[in-house]
Design a protein around this motif. Structure first.
Motif, PDB file in Angstrom:
ATOM      1  N   LEU A 115       0.881  -1.170   0.000  1.00 30.09           N
ATOM      2  CA  LEU A 115       0.000   0.000   0.000  1.00 30.09           C
ATOM      3  C   LEU A 115       0.916   1.216   0.000  1.00 30.09           C
ATOM      4  CD1 LEU A 115      -2.613  -1.225   2.630  1.00 30.09           C
ATOM      5  CD2 LEU A 115      -2.810  -1.267   0.130  1.00 30.09           C
ATOM      6  N   PHE A 116       1.161   1.752  -1.179  1.00 29.45           N
ATOM      7  CA  PHE A 116       2.210   2.758  -1.318  1.00 29.45           C
ATOM      8  C   PHE A 116       1.862   4.036  -0.571  1.00 29.45           C
ATOM      9  CE2 PHE A 116       4.872   5.919  -3.322  1.00 29.45           C
ATOM     10  CZ  PHE A 116       6.086   5.264  -3.318  1.00 29.45           C
ATOM     11  N   PRO A 117       2.754   4.483   0.337  1.00 31.59           N
ATOM     12  CA  PRO A 117       2.504   5.718   1.096  1.00 31.59           C
ATOM     13  C   PRO A 117       2.696   6.942   0.201  1.00 31.59           C
ATOM     14  CG  PRO A 117       4.648   4.824   1.671  1.00 31.59           C
ATOM     15  CD  PRO A 117       4.012   3.848   0.711  1.00 31.59           C
ATOM     16  N   ASP A 118       1.664   7.705   0.061  1.00 31.03           N
ATOM     17  CA  ASP A 118       1.695   8.859  -0.833  1.00 31.03           C
ATOM     18  C   ASP A 118       0.523   9.765  -0.474  1.00 31.03           C
ATOM     19  OD1 ASP A 118       2.540  10.470  -2.928  1.00 31.03           O
ATOM     20  OD2 ASP A 118       2.462   8.876  -4.425  1.00 31.03           O
ATOM     21  N   THR A 119       0.403  10.880  -1.160  1.00 31.68           N
ATOM     22  CA  THR A 119      -0.752  11.752  -0.995  1.00 31.68           C
ATOM     23  C   THR A 119      -1.770  11.359  -2.060  1.00 31.68           C
ATOM     24  OG1 THR A 119       0.653  13.539  -0.199  1.00 31.68           O
ATOM     25  CG2 THR A 119      -1.551  14.142  -0.982  1.00 31.68           C
ATOM     26  N   TYR A 120      -2.983  11.067  -1.614  1.00 33.06           N
ATOM     27  CA  TYR A 120      -4.042  10.638  -2.521  1.00 33.06           C
ATOM     28  C   TYR A 120      -5.211  11.603  -2.422  1.00 33.06           C
ATOM     29  CZ  TYR A 120      -1.478   6.239  -2.696  1.00 33.06           C
ATOM     30  OH  TYR A 120      -0.507   5.286  -2.871  1.00 33.06           O
ATOM     31  N   GLU A 121      -5.803  11.902  -3.549  1.00 28.97           N
ATOM     32  CA  GLU A 121      -6.996  12.739  -3.568  1.00 28.97           C
ATOM     33  C   GLU A 121      -8.203  11.813  -3.669  1.00 28.97           C
ATOM     34  OE1 GLU A 121      -8.742  16.055  -6.527  1.00 28.97           O
ATOM     35  OE2 GLU A 121      -6.638  16.323  -5.932  1.00 28.97           O
ATOM     36  N   VAL A 122      -9.013  11.816  -2.618  1.00 27.24           N
ATOM     37  CA  VAL A 122     -10.201  10.956  -2.596  1.00 27.24           C
ATOM     38  C   VAL A 122     -11.416  11.777  -2.185  1.00 27.24           C
ATOM     39  CG1 VAL A 122      -8.938   8.823  -2.089  1.00 27.24           C
ATOM     40  CG2 VAL A 122      -9.765  10.218  -0.213  1.00 27.24           C
ATOM     41  N   TYR A 123     -12.560  11.317  -2.637  1.00 24.13           N
ATOM     42  CA  TYR A 123     -13.799  11.964  -2.240  1.00 24.13           C
ATOM     43  C   TYR A 123     -14.219  11.466  -0.868  1.00 24.13           C
ATOM     44  CZ  TYR A 123     -14.069  13.527  -7.053  1.00 24.13           C
ATOM     45  OH  TYR A 123     -13.791  14.114  -8.248  1.00 24.13           O
ATOM     46  N   LYS A 124     -15.006  12.253  -0.189  1.00 25.33           N
ATOM     47  CA  LYS A 124     -15.431  11.964   1.176  1.00 25.33           C
ATOM     48  C   LYS A 124     -16.062  10.578   1.298  1.00 25.33           C
ATOM     49  CE  LYS A 124     -18.208  13.993   4.864  1.00 25.33           C
ATOM     50  NZ  LYS A 124     -19.063  15.120   5.239  1.00 25.33           N
ATOM     51  N   HIS A 125     -16.817  10.154   0.311  1.00 21.51           N
ATOM     52  CA  HIS A 125     -17.547   8.880   0.410  1.00 21.51           C
ATOM     53  C   HIS A 125     -16.883   7.744  -0.370  1.00 21.51           C
ATOM     54  CE1 HIS A 125     -20.695  10.883   2.599  1.00 21.51           C
ATOM     55  NE2 HIS A 125     -20.744  11.816   1.660  1.00 21.51           N
ATOM     56  N   ASP A 147     -15.100   4.473  -0.968  1.00 23.52           N
ATOM     57  CA  ASP A 147     -15.030   3.300  -0.079  1.00 23.52           C
ATOM     58  C   ASP A 147     -13.598   2.767   0.023  1.00 23.52           C
ATOM     59  OD1 ASP A 147     -14.530   1.639  -2.277  1.00 23.52           O
ATOM     60  OD2 ASP A 147     -16.546   0.788  -2.304  1.00 23.52           O
ATOM     61  N   ALA A 148     -13.367   1.977   1.045  1.00 23.06           N
ATOM     62  CA  ALA A 148     -12.029   1.478   1.365  1.00 23.06           C
ATOM     63  C   ALA A 148     -11.436   0.663   0.224  1.00 23.06           C
ATOM     64  CB  ALA A 148     -12.071   0.650   2.644  1.00 23.06           C
ATOM     65  N   LYS A 149     -12.244  -0.122  -0.475  1.00 23.79           N
ATOM     66  CA  LYS A 149     -11.729  -0.950  -1.574  1.00 23.79           C
ATOM     67  C   LYS A 149     -11.121  -0.084  -2.675  1.00 23.79           C
ATOM     68  CE  LYS A 149     -14.585  -5.024  -0.972  1.00 23.79           C
ATOM     69  NZ  LYS A 149     -15.598  -5.912  -1.537  1.00 23.79           N
ATOM     70  N   LYS A 150     -11.743   1.052  -2.967  1.00 21.41           N
ATOM     71  CA  LYS A 150     -11.220   1.939  -4.007  1.00 21.41           C
ATOM     72  C   LYS A 150      -9.917   2.589  -3.554  1.00 21.41           C
ATOM     73  CE  LYS A 150     -15.455   2.900  -6.484  1.00 21.41           C
ATOM     74  NZ  LYS A 150     -16.480   3.866  -6.837  1.00 21.41           N
ATOM     75  N   ILE A 151      -9.841   2.924  -2.283  1.00 17.38           N
ATOM     76  CA  ILE A 151      -8.613   3.525  -1.755  1.00 17.38           C
ATOM     77  C   ILE A 151      -7.476   2.514  -1.788  1.00 17.38           C
ATOM     78  CG2 ILE A 151      -7.522   4.517   0.294  1.00 17.38           C
ATOM     79  CD1 ILE A 151     -10.322   5.743   0.939  1.00 17.38           C
ATOM     80  N   VAL A 152      -7.769   1.285  -1.390  1.00 16.39           N
ATOM     81  CA  VAL A 152      -6.754   0.225  -1.443  1.00 16.39           C
ATOM     82  C   VAL A 152      -6.307   0.003  -2.885  1.00 16.39           C
ATOM     83  CG1 VAL A 152      -6.370  -2.258  -1.122  1.00 16.39           C
ATOM     84  CG2 VAL A 152      -7.409  -0.911   0.713  1.00 16.39           C
ATOM     85  N   ALA A 153      -7.251  -0.017  -3.810  1.00 17.57           N
ATOM     86  CA  ALA A 153      -6.914  -0.199  -5.231  1.00 17.57           C
ATOM     87  C   ALA A 153      -6.008   0.934  -5.720  1.00 17.57           C
ATOM     88  CB  ALA A 153      -8.181  -0.282  -6.072  1.00 17.57           C
ATOM     89  N   MET A 154      -6.286   2.154  -5.302  1.00 15.48           N
ATOM     90  CA  MET A 154      -5.435   3.291  -5.682  1.00 15.48           C
ATOM     91  C   MET A 154      -4.011   3.099  -5.160  1.00 15.48           C
ATOM     92  SD  MET A 154      -8.021   6.483  -4.874  1.00 15.48           S
ATOM     93  CE  MET A 154      -6.754   7.726  -5.008  1.00 15.48           C
ATOM     94  N   MET A 155      -3.906   2.671  -3.914  1.00 11.02           N
ATOM     95  CA  MET A 155      -2.589   2.495  -3.295  1.00 11.02           C
ATOM     96  C   MET A 155      -1.821   1.347  -3.956  1.00 11.02           C
ATOM     97  SD  MET A 155      -3.651   3.169   0.670  1.00 11.02           S
ATOM     98  CE  MET A 155      -2.037   3.549   1.333  1.00 11.02           C
ATOM     99  N   LEU A 156      -2.523   0.266  -4.276  1.00  9.22           N
ATOM    100  CA  LEU A 156      -1.874  -0.860  -4.953  1.00  9.22           C
ATOM    101  C   LEU A 156      -1.441  -0.472  -6.364  1.00  9.22           C
ATOM    102  CD1 LEU A 156      -4.101  -3.879  -3.851  1.00  9.22           C
ATOM    103  CD2 LEU A 156      -1.771  -3.363  -3.108  1.00  9.22           C
TER     104      LEU A 156
END
Length: 193
Positions: free
Chosen positions: A21-31, A33-42
């Motif tokens: 899960l690559f540590p970085d700055t990510y732009e995400v919307y308030k809602h 979900d965790a699966k999308k955030i994990v996918a972004m990091m991967l």
């Protein structure tokens, strides 16, 4: 096949995605979900890994590189020391020495939170495949999610003769490096004065 899948290894690890899960700055919307955030990091890890893996001439597997990079990430605090600490780890591995790195003990003791201020002698006895005081070689898997500096250092360690290091008294996170155990002990004694 993506970089994350290529790095996977069947090992008894605490967290399957640890290290990827690559540590970085990510732009995400308030809602989001965790699966999308994990996918972004991967996906970010995969992008970085594709660049870095081309430089890997170490003989270690991709999973071992990520594991080693995670140890470097926990140990190095200043940019100038990432490759140097990586070099110490490679030197110890080459000499079949135990790594004896406190972060590999704190990882199982704190479940990866590193919220323990001091490592005690009794902590070094923890029965865990991550404990590099008890076990030869790298820990069972990554002990954190390494950033770009640690990944680069893991594939391009600094060449030197150092086998030991400890933090110095500056409070800046820098280290004192030694080639022999007697030099290391002497350095610790001098620092204690």
């Amino acid at each position: 096949m993506n970089g994350w899948n290529r790095c996977q290894k069947k090992a008894q690890v605490n967290y399957k995605l640890q290290g990827f899960l690559f540590p970085d700055t990510y732009e995400v919307y308030k809602h989001t979900d965790a699966k999308k955030i994990v996918a972004m990091m991967l996906n970010n890890f995969n992008t970085k890994w594709e660049q870095i893996s081309k430089e890997n001439k170490t003989g270690l597997t991709p999973y071992e590189i990520v594991t080693l990079a995670s140890v470097v990430e926990r140990e190095a605090k200043v940019d100038a020391e990432y490759a140097k600490i990586s070099g110490v780890i490679y030197n110890r591995l080459d000499k079949k020495m135990k790594l004896q790195i406190d972060a590999t003990v704190l990882y199982p003791l704190t479940k990866g939170k590193y919220n323990k201020k001091r490592t005690l002698y009794k902590d070094l006895e923890v029965d865990s495949p991550y404990n590099t005081y008890k076990n030869q070689g790298l820990p069972a898997g990554p002990i954190c999610n390494p950033g770009i500096n640690a990944l680069k250092a893991a594939v391009s360690p600094q060449k030197h003769s150092y086998l030991y290091y400890h933090t110095d008294k500056t409070g800046k996170g820098t280290h004192i490096f030694s080639e022999t155990f007697s030099q290391h002990e002497e350095s610790l004694k001098n620092q204690a004065k």
